[in-house]
Design a protein around this motif. Structure first.
Motif, PDB file in Angstrom:
ATOM      1  N   HIS A 118       8.073  14.362  -0.899  1.00 16.52           N
ATOM      2  CA  HIS A 118       6.946  14.496  -0.806  1.00 16.52           C
ATOM      3  C   HIS A 118       6.159  14.260  -1.399  1.00 16.52           C
ATOM      4  O   HIS A 118       5.170  14.151  -1.337  1.00 16.52           O
ATOM      5  N   MET A 119       6.330  13.333  -1.688  1.00 19.05           N
ATOM      6  CA  MET A 119       5.879  11.377  -2.302  1.00 19.05           C
ATOM      7  C   MET A 119       4.820  10.986  -1.596  1.00 19.05           C
ATOM      8  O   MET A 119       4.111  11.180  -1.489  1.00 19.05           O
ATOM      9  N   VAL A 120       6.050  10.092  -0.444  1.00 19.22           N
ATOM     10  CA  VAL A 120       4.956   9.139   1.014  1.00 19.22           C
ATOM     11  C   VAL A 120       5.600   9.773   2.515  1.00 19.22           C
ATOM     12  O   VAL A 120       4.728   9.825   3.470  1.00 19.22           O
ATOM     13  N   GLY A 121       5.811  11.053   2.655  1.00 20.31           N
ATOM     14  CA  GLY A 121       5.706  12.051   4.025  1.00 20.31           C
ATOM     15  C   GLY A 121       7.385  11.849   4.059  1.00 20.31           C
ATOM     16  O   GLY A 121       8.214  11.095   3.449  1.00 20.31           O
ATOM     17  N   GLU A 122       7.117  12.709   5.433  1.00 21.25           N
ATOM     18  CA  GLU A 122       8.838  12.004   5.923  1.00 21.25           C
ATOM     19  C   GLU A 122       9.142  10.735   6.909  1.00 21.25           C
ATOM     20  O   GLU A 122      10.008  10.649   6.476  1.00 21.25           O
ATOM     21  N   VAL A 143       9.952  -1.725  -3.992  1.00 19.49           N
ATOM     22  CA  VAL A 143       9.167  -0.754  -2.946  1.00 19.49           C
ATOM     23  C   VAL A 143       7.823  -1.097  -2.252  1.00 19.49           C
ATOM     24  O   VAL A 143       7.614  -0.516  -1.161  1.00 19.49           O
ATOM     25  N   GLN A 144       7.010  -1.230  -3.137  1.00 17.34           N
ATOM     26  CA  GLN A 144       5.493  -1.716  -2.807  1.00 17.34           C
ATOM     27  C   GLN A 144       5.463  -2.887  -1.522  1.00 17.34           C
ATOM     28  O   GLN A 144       4.271  -2.502  -0.971  1.00 17.34           O
ATOM     29  N   ILE A 145       6.024  -3.809  -1.880  1.00 12.67           N
ATOM     30  CA  ILE A 145       6.468  -4.685  -0.539  1.00 12.67           C
ATOM     31  C   ILE A 145       7.211  -4.168   0.479  1.00 12.67           C
ATOM     32  O   ILE A 145       6.755  -5.588   1.346  1.00 12.67           O
ATOM     33  N   GLY A 177       3.344  -2.591   2.004  1.00 15.56           N
ATOM     34  CA  GLY A 177       3.923  -2.657   3.349  1.00 15.56           C
ATOM     35  C   GLY A 177       3.767  -1.796   3.813  1.00 15.56           C
ATOM     36  O   GLY A 177       3.181  -0.821   4.538  1.00 15.56           O
ATOM     37  N   LEU A 178       5.315  -1.009   3.666  1.00 16.40           N
ATOM     38  CA  LEU A 178       5.363   0.514   4.972  1.00 16.40           C
ATOM     39  C   LEU A 178       4.349   1.491   3.495  1.00 16.40           C
ATOM     40  O   LEU A 178       3.862   2.194   4.454  1.00 16.40           O
ATOM     41  N   ILE A 179       4.010   1.632   2.626  1.00 16.00           N
ATOM     42  CA  ILE A 179       3.600   2.972   2.062  1.00 16.00           C
ATOM     43  C   ILE A 179       2.659   2.199   2.539  1.00 16.00           C
ATOM     44  O   ILE A 179       1.388   3.239   1.585  1.00 16.00           O
ATOM     45  N   TYR A 180       2.062   1.359   2.680  1.00 20.82           N
ATOM     46  CA  TYR A 180      -0.026   1.561   3.129  1.00 20.82           C
ATOM     47  C   TYR A 180       0.242   2.946   3.839  1.00 20.82           C
ATOM     48  O   TYR A 180      -0.530   3.015   4.483  1.00 20.82           O
ATOM     49  N   HIS A 181       0.818   3.227   4.594  1.00 18.28           N
ATOM     50  CA  HIS A 181       0.951   4.595   6.098  1.00 18.28           C
ATOM     51  C   HIS A 181       0.752   5.199   4.760  1.00 18.28           C
ATOM     52  O   HIS A 181       0.920   6.734   5.901  1.00 18.28           O
ATOM     53  N   ALA A 182       0.995   5.645   3.729  1.00 19.69           N
ATOM     54  CA  ALA A 182       1.673   6.865   2.956  1.00 19.69           C
ATOM     55  C   ALA A 182      -0.419   7.541   3.104  1.00 19.69           C
ATOM     56  O   ALA A 182      -0.863   6.831   3.224  1.00 19.69           O
ATOM     57  N   SER A 183      -0.049   9.650   3.055  1.00 16.94           N
ATOM     58  CA  SER A 183      -1.421   9.954   2.451  1.00 16.94           C
ATOM     59  C   SER A 183      -2.427   9.249   2.034  1.00 16.94           C
ATOM     60  O   SER A 183      -3.572   8.637   1.747  1.00 16.94           O
ATOM     61  N   LEU A 184      -1.942   9.218   0.390  1.00 15.97           N
ATOM     62  CA  LEU A 184      -2.053   9.600  -1.115  1.00 15.97           C
ATOM     63  C   LEU A 184      -2.751   7.515  -0.469  1.00 15.97           C
ATOM     64  O   LEU A 184      -4.042   7.415  -1.632  1.00 15.97           O
ATOM     65  N   VAL A 185      -2.395   6.835  -0.202  1.00 15.45           N
ATOM     66  CA  VAL A 185      -2.539   5.685   0.006  1.00 15.45           C
ATOM     67  C   VAL A 185      -3.740   5.316   0.981  1.00 15.45           C
ATOM     68  O   VAL A 185      -4.872   4.699   0.841  1.00 15.45           O
TER      69      VAL A 185
END
Length: 641
Positions: free
Chosen positions: A292-296, A320-322, A343-351
């Motif tokens: 729910h936070m970052v997507g599947e 987790v951020q990098i 890092g990988l969190i860049y591809h989340a919709s919120l970012v």
């Protein structure tokens, strides 16, 4: 009255549920005497007696009952049994306060839970073999089976909670994307030789493969209906292009192989969609808050990168951020540059929604909320999305604040907002025309002339002015007479082309050098005075300067010759050393000469004169020529004014 005084004790064993009757109620008041009574089986049987026992049929029933107790639920089998065998007017001593509350609510039985009850349960567990009188083998089997099944349940060792399936699925999904891309590009390149115009008309890979599979050769495009695959506009454009195509002709075998490749592309795209749905369902089952936070997809990649959901839960928010940008992080630390923000969190919709300048702030906040979400998913007991909803709302609120430019106060409560009033100027001044300076119109338009000034001048000023003018005229006349004479002489010299004798110049040079050596000052190039310069022509000045330069060049040549001679002598000595080695007599002579040279070198060298010093500096290009202040430079020719 006796029935009201009865107190029963509910004990949960591995074999089943047991109800014990407490004979002496006053024993609960004194803890020391209670412990002493449970030291031997005889004294324990006097204090506590077995009233009822419900045995479990198998380990699955035992696990179900144990799991219900762990989760704070009332088991249905226990509820039925207590309704039959439980005390109707007395009290029931229980081990868990939550269980006691549930029994009280559903069965209306008063429950007791305190420190003395815990000591009582401890004593019953100690003397359980003598109180229950079960066979030892059966009791051990029950204990072992229940412990294993309960451990598996606690560790979530069930097919619904395995995160290895997610790791394998996301890895396969990434590989499928790569394979699909290469296959689709191969189809476009291969079929492009036959129908090159189709590449620009049909842009999507799956549509391209389906069209090629149905059409085959481009000549068949007229009679085929593409309404299931393409929209009407694209279909008409494709059919028009097929008629006027510039592609080459291909054989039936080529078409067959291209169609087989198209089938592979269509099959892989269908399988990819199916795999994505499977991954989505798995993520919602195992890590609902994280998805729910970052997507599947991003959540699955984070789990795969960390190794497991538990190891991701152990990681702090900064990790987790990098996560996924380790290479860039260590390169930045090595080169002392700025570390990566995501890092990988860049591809989340919120970012992705945030502006480039706010991406770092949003990724940091999102990583903090994601770390909390993963911990609840890995270690929490609740099912479905719980903390993820609140966390996402907070991140979205922060994003709106950054985009709108409304930030929270750094100090104070943060809730109170002081509205800023619009600035208005109070008591503005009015224009005063009386304060302006005015000029006379008669004077303003006219220019001041010399005649007007003379009119204003006094007779004393007029006298002083006249005297000054007379003096100026006299000075000008006296200065002009010698200048005219010198001009005439210069013109005559130019016409005749006379040259100054070199002997006189040499004498002048010698005198200057002698005076320089006697005084101990640096050699100076003699410069003519202003009066001489005006008299002598530009030709004479140039000749003088050339001769001075020639003299310097001659001295340089002489020093070069001397240096060459010394070098030749040294070379000759080196060459003669070879001959001397053969003849011992000459070797002795050579030794004596070298000794004398060493002695001469050890002697003090004579002090360098100023002339020698200047010569040396001139060779190096460091010579400084002093120019007297009262003379002018001869390089610039100034004609007489």
């Amino acid at each position: 009255r006796n029935k009201a005084a009865i107190m029963l004790v509910l004990f949960e064993a591995a074999a089943g549920y047991a109800l014990f009757k407490l004979t002496d109620k006053g024993a609960l008041k004194d803890v020391k005497s209670l412990r002493e009574q449970f030291e031997s089986p005889e004294t324990a049987s006097k204090l506590v007696k077995l009233q009822a026992f419900k045995k479990f049929k198998d380990t699955s029933k035992a696990l179900q009952a144990a799991a219900a107790l762990c989760e704070g639920r009332l088991d249905k089998n226990l509820e039925k049994w207590l309704s039959k065998k439980g005390p109707k007017k007395g009290k029931l001593a229980v081990m868990d306060s939550k269980l006691g509350g549930l029994i009280k609510d559903k069965l209306k039985i008063q429950c007791l839970y305190n420190d003395t009850v815990i000591d009582l349960m401890r004593g019953i567990r100690k003397q359980l073999d003598s109180l229950l009188s079960l066979p030892e083998k059966e009791k051990m089997a029950f204990q072992l089976g229940l412990s294993h099944s309960l451990a598996r349940f606690k560790l979530k060792f069930s097919p619904d909670k395995v995160d290895t399936m997610i790791i394998q699925a996301i890895a396969l999904l990434d590989e499928l994307d790569k394979e699909l891309n290469t296959y689709a590009m191969r189809v476009r390149e291969w079929y492009g030789w036959h129908f090159p115009e189709m590449g620009k008309i049909v842009t999507e890979n799956i549509m391209y493969a389906k069209v090629v599979n149905t059409m085959g050769v481009r000549t068949n495009a007229k009679g085929i209906d593409f309404s299931d695959i393409l929209p009407e506009e694209v279909e008409t454009e494709l059919k028009e292009a097929a008629e006027v195509s510039m592609g080459t002709e291909i054989a039936e075998e080529d078409v067959m192989n291209i169609k087989q490749l198209c089938d592979q592309v269509i099959h892989l795209t269908d399988y990819r969609a199916q795999l994505f749905d499977y991954l989505k369902n798995r993520m919602n089952a195992i890590a609902p808050n994280l998805s729910h936070m970052v997507g599947e997809l991003v959540g699955a990649r984070l789990i795969a990168h960390a190794g497991s959901l538990l190891s991701l839960a152990k990681a702090p928010a900064s990790t987790v951020q990098i996560l996924g940008a380790e290479k860039a992080l260590f390169r930045a630390l090595k080169t002392k540059h700025e570390t990566p923000k995501y890092g990988l969190i860049y591809h989340a919709s919120l970012v992705g929604q945030a502006a480039p300048k706010h991406k770092g702030k949003i990724s940091r906040m999102l990583a903090a909320k994601t770390a909390l979400a993963t911990r609840t998913d890995a270690l929490g007991d609740a099912d479905g999305v719980t903390i993820g909803l609140e966390g996402r709302e907070k991140v979205e609120e922060r994003l709106r604040q950054l985009e709108g430019g409304v930030l929270k106060q750094a100090s104070g409560t943060g809730k109170s907002h002081t509205p800023q009033e619009k600035y208005t100027k109070k008591g503005g001044g009015t224009y005063n025309p009386a304060s302006d300076i005015t000029m006379d119109t008669s004077v303003a338009g006219k220019k001041r002339t010399r005649e007007d000034e003379e009119k204003k001048e006094t007779p004393k000023k007029k006298k002083k002015k006249g005297d000054k003018e007379k003096k100026k005229k006299k000075k000008e006349k006296s200065d002009e007479e010698p200048k005219k004479k010198k001009k005439k002489e210069g013109e005559k010299a130019k016409k005749k082309g006379k040259k100054v004798d070199s002997a006189k110049k040499k004498k002048k040079k010698k005198k200057r050098k002698k005076s320089g050596a006697e005084s101990g000052t640096k050699p100076t190039i003699s410069l003519p005075s202003a009066s001489d310069m005006i008299a002598s022509s530009a030709l004479e000045v140039e000749n003088e300067r050339k001769e001075q330069l020639r003299a310097i060049a001659k001295e340089e040549r002489e020093t070069k010759v001397e240096d060459q001679e010394t070098q030749d002598d040294l070379n000759g000595e080196e060459a003669s050393n070879v001959i001397v080695q053969k003849n011992p007599r000459r070797q002795l002579q050579r030794k004596r000469v070298s000794e004398t040279k060493v002695l001469s070198s050890q002697r003090k060298k004579p002090r360098e004169t100023i002339r020698q010093k200047n010569k040396r500096k001139m060779k190096l290009g460091q010579a400084k020529f002093t120019v007297k202040s009262n003379r002018e430079c001869p390089d610039i020719y100034r004609p007489p004014t």
